[in-house]
Design an enzyme around this catalytic site. Sequence first.
Site, PDB file in Angstrom:
ATOM      1  N   HIS A 147      -2.530  -4.272  32.863  1.00  0.00           N
ATOM      2  CA  HIS A 147      -1.922  -3.961  31.804  1.00  0.00           C
ATOM      3  C   HIS A 147      -1.373  -4.698  31.411  1.00  0.00           C
ATOM      4  O   HIS A 147      -0.707  -5.716  31.115  1.00  0.00           O
ATOM      5  CB  HIS A 147      -1.729  -2.392  31.538  1.00  0.00           C
ATOM      6  CG  HIS A 147      -1.244  -2.505  29.644  1.00  0.00           C
ATOM      7  ND1 HIS A 147      -0.144  -1.198  29.536  1.00  0.00           N
ATOM      8  CD2 HIS A 147      -1.556  -2.744  28.841  1.00  0.00           C
ATOM      9  CE1 HIS A 147       0.136  -1.402  28.610  1.00  0.00           C
ATOM     10  NE2 HIS A 147      -0.598  -2.227  28.134  1.00  0.00           N
ATOM     11  N   HIS A 174       2.549   2.658  31.812  1.00  0.00           N
ATOM     12  CA  HIS A 174       2.121   3.799  31.213  1.00  0.00           C
ATOM     13  C   HIS A 174       1.159   4.764  30.949  1.00  0.00           C
ATOM     14  O   HIS A 174       0.800   5.217  30.451  1.00  0.00           O
ATOM     15  CB  HIS A 174       1.261   2.194  29.847  1.00  0.00           C
ATOM     16  CG  HIS A 174       2.628   1.773  29.833  1.00  0.00           C
ATOM     17  ND1 HIS A 174       2.709  -0.493  30.008  1.00  0.00           N
ATOM     18  CD2 HIS A 174       3.552   1.281  28.883  1.00  0.00           C
ATOM     19  CE1 HIS A 174       3.746  -0.627  29.285  1.00  0.00           C
ATOM     20  NE2 HIS A 174       4.571   0.021  28.599  1.00  0.00           N
TER      21      HIS A 174
HETATM   22 FE1  FES Z   1       0.075  -0.340  33.743  1.00  0.00          FE
HETATM   23 FE2  FES Z   1       1.219  -0.935  31.263  1.00  0.00          FE
HETATM   24  S1  FES Z   1       1.516  -1.361  32.650  1.00  0.00           S
HETATM   25  S2  FES Z   1      -0.709   1.136  32.120  1.00  0.00           S
END
Ligand code: FES
Length: 174
Positions: free
Chosen positions: A104, A123
């Site tokens: 992500h 997140h």
């Molecule tokens: Fe891992 Fe956003 S950096 S869920």
Amino acid sequence: MMKCNRLVDAGRRQFLRGGAMATAGAAVAAISPAQQAQASPALAQIDYPSNRLANVADLAVNEPMDIEYPDADSPGVLLKLGEPVEGGVGPDSDIVAYTVLCPHKGWYLNYNGEDRSFNCPGHFSRFDAEAGGQQIWGHATQNLPQFTLRVDNNGDIFAEGCSDLIFGRPSNVL
Ligand code: FES
């Protein structure tokens, strides 16, 4: 009697739209399953230079070993899971390796040995270590990239590629 030109135009447009839809439908139907398969996007699997990571004898079940692959900017872990798993290599088909950069936004993932998942403190995305890095939950939009492994006759474990794009790289090219 006066003719309503608006209604005539609307009827003409409806007729033309119906003809276009029928033509499009016929074109879709004309594509054979083989042609549809050819149109599928290519997998992201990329072959990197082979790099020795460890030996089978160096690993203990469910204790991740830190690695770097394909270069020092790409941290990951080598992991023996104790039972055959997707992408597993070695005598028990249970050795896997993953990047630990969350796909992500690149936070470092933590490994949870209880449910064998990688967890993101950023997140909260989660990935299944026993299922090829499949995303379980969260913001990420792809599975966790898994390193392709090979074990030679001496038990040496080599990484030779990656299943998907490693976070922070515009492409899987060194
Ligand atoms: Fe891992 Fe956003 S950096 S869920």
